[in-house]
Design a protein around this motif. Sequence first.
Motif, PDB file in Angstrom:
ATOM      1  N   PRO A 148      -1.385  -7.226  -4.396  1.00  0.00           N
ATOM      2  CA  PRO A 148      -1.879  -8.474  -3.817  1.00  0.00           C
ATOM      3  C   PRO A 148      -3.404  -8.554  -3.727  1.00  0.00           C
ATOM      4  N   ASP A 149      -4.075  -7.413  -3.621  1.00  0.00           N
ATOM      5  CA  ASP A 149      -5.538  -7.423  -3.536  1.00  0.00           C
ATOM      6  C   ASP A 149      -6.207  -7.491  -4.911  1.00  0.00           C
ATOM      7  N   GLY A 150      -5.412  -7.619  -5.986  1.00  0.00           N
ATOM      8  CA  GLY A 150      -5.937  -7.716  -7.343  1.00  0.00           C
ATOM      9  C   GLY A 150      -6.022  -6.387  -8.076  1.00  0.00           C
ATOM     10  N   GLN A 151      -5.736  -5.287  -7.389  1.00  0.00           N
ATOM     11  CA  GLN A 151      -5.766  -3.966  -8.020  1.00  0.00           C
ATOM     12  C   GLN A 151      -4.673  -3.877  -9.069  1.00  0.00           C
ATOM     13  N   GLU A 166       0.813  -1.218   0.000  1.00  0.00           N
ATOM     14  CA  GLU A 166       0.000   0.000   0.000  1.00  0.00           C
ATOM     15  C   GLU A 166       0.848   1.271   0.000  1.00  0.00           C
TER      16      GLU A 166
END
Length: 64
Positions: A46-49, A12
């Motif tokens: 990692p969150d697919g963004q 992030e």
Amino acid sequence: MCQHQIKCPTAEATDRDAAVALHPEQGWSLLCNGVVLFEGTGELLPDGQIIAPHRPRPTAMVTA
């Protein structure tokens, strides 16, 4: 995820690309923070963004 001392930036963080890279010879790198960094400067978090490629624009050459 990161086992380094000092810890690498998180996925992030704005400086996430500074994390240690694995597999750079294949045109992509898996950073130890879980980010997949592509040679064309695009990223998959990692969150697919998806982060679109962000290469600097070439500067125009001025001739006299």
